[in-house]
Design an enzyme around this catalytic site. Structure first.
Site, short mmCIF file in Angstrom:
data_model
loop_
_atom_site.label_atom_id
_atom_site.label_comp_id
_atom_site.label_asym_id
_atom_site.label_seq_id
_atom_site.Cartn_x
_atom_site.Cartn_y
_atom_site.Cartn_z
CB CYS A 70 6.88 15.76 -10.33
SG CYS A 70 6.52 15.17 -8.66
N GLY A 71 7.65 18.15 -8.98
CA GLY A 71 7.95 19.14 -7.96
C GLY A 71 8.38 18.50 -6.65
#
Length: 115
Positions: A70-71
């Site tokens: 994800c981030g």
């Protein structure tokens, strides 16, 4: 109940960014807008909210576990916990896409341009 766990999932297995080749198969569980801003080349985007309904679309790495990103926050740990509970060999990409970018790895925007 078949659901993705809430919050950060401690103890999930990790893979270091440097351990993956540039062409590694990565499952990116960020939302579409974050995905469009930049992702690893060849990564597959299945937002966390759609993961359960799209399990048949998971990318299959040529060898080893499926790296999930994800981030760099909790979504990837939640996805890995869910996938592992369903028999899929998945690992958290340490640092997510922020870690990928910080390591100087290539990023691709949704229009195909590389950074």
């Amino acid at each position: 109940m078949d659901s993705i766990p809430d919050g950060l999932q401690e103890g999930m297995p990790l893979v270091e960014v440097g351990a993956l080749p540039d062409e590694a198969v990565i499952l990116d569980v960020r939302d579409a807008s974050d995905w469009r801003a930049g992702h690893a080349p060849g990564a597959v985007n299945i937002p966390l909210a759609q993961l359960i309904s799209r399990l048949t679309e998971l990318p299959v790495p040529p060898s080893g576990p499926l790296a999930v990103s994800c981030g760099g926050g909790t979504k990837q740990t939640r996805a890995v916990a869910y996938l592992r509970d369903h028999g899929i060999d998945a690992v958290v990409l340490k640092g997510g896409m922020r870690g990928w970018k910080a390591a100087g790895r290539p990023l691709e925007a949704s229009d195909g341009e590389r950074d």
